[in-house]
Design a protein around this motif. Sequence first.
Motif, mmCIF file in Angstrom:
data_model
loop_
_atom_site.group_PDB
_atom_site.id
_atom_site.type_symbol
_atom_site.label_atom_id
_atom_site.label_comp_id
_atom_site.label_asym_id
_atom_site.label_seq_id
_atom_site.Cartn_x
_atom_site.Cartn_y
_atom_site.Cartn_z
ATOM 1 N N GLY A 50 -51.128 -44.917 59.891
ATOM 2 C CA GLY A 50 -50.275 -46.069 59.606
ATOM 3 C C GLY A 50 -49.055 -46.139 60.508
ATOM 4 N N LEU A 51 -48.579 -44.987 60.958
ATOM 5 C CA LEU A 51 -47.409 -44.955 61.831
ATOM 6 C C LEU A 51 -47.727 -45.418 63.253
ATOM 7 N N LEU A 75 -44.056 -37.830 55.072
ATOM 8 C CA LEU A 75 -44.566 -38.876 55.969
ATOM 9 C C LEU A 75 -44.305 -40.296 55.475
ATOM 10 N N THR A 76 -43.805 -40.436 54.284
ATOM 11 C CA THR A 76 -43.532 -41.770 53.755
ATOM 12 C C THR A 76 -42.089 -41.857 53.270
ATOM 13 N N ASP A 77 -41.572 -43.051 53.309
ATOM 14 C CA ASP A 77 -40.224 -43.342 52.785
ATOM 15 C C ASP A 77 -39.135 -42.483 53.415
ATOM 16 N N GLN A 78 -39.208 -42.312 54.725
ATOM 17 C CA GLN A 78 -38.186 -41.552 55.439
ATOM 18 C C GLN A 78 -37.662 -42.387 56.599
ATOM 19 N N LEU A 95 -38.985 -39.043 60.509
ATOM 20 C CA LEU A 95 -40.410 -39.199 60.815
ATOM 21 C C LEU A 95 -40.761 -38.682 62.208
ATOM 22 N N PRO A 112 -51.300 -41.721 56.370
ATOM 23 C CA PRO A 112 -49.936 -42.075 56.766
ATOM 24 C C PRO A 112 -49.698 -41.923 58.271
#
Length: 138
Positions: free
Chosen positions: A110-111, A71-74, A79, A107
């Motif tokens: 946050g999206l 869920l992060t840094d993609q 995503l 996360p």
Amino acid sequence: MCLIQCAEDKKTRDFVRQYEGLRPLVDLLKVSANKQLLAAATGAIWKCSISLENVEKFQEYNTLELLVGLLTDQPEEVLINVVGALGECARNPPNRTVIRKYGGIQPLAGLLTGINPALLVNVTRAVGACAVDLENMA
């Protein structure tokens, strides 16, 4: 990538499960350096998870834990697929707990600030499915 399109069909999703194709898809999640391959694998998992029988198999393979880790840094392409798969899997109550326990709620929330329409549709579905659980709401 072909499986993403074909898995819109229930027969194809059943076929993938019956011929043990779900496990190799999950194994591809561990090859996160190749973003094109990761996007294809997460997309296929998302579409295959439309069938609850496949969701049960994904539970056996600890797929949600791997998806939450993505869920992060993609890139957005990954995503969109990850969040789509989480949304489908979150229809099953135990999976909502797994998403929370592995740190997926923050996360996902946050999206919600993004601007990509496809991502926002999937995020709202996933957050909505998780929000059914009172502990997730907290």
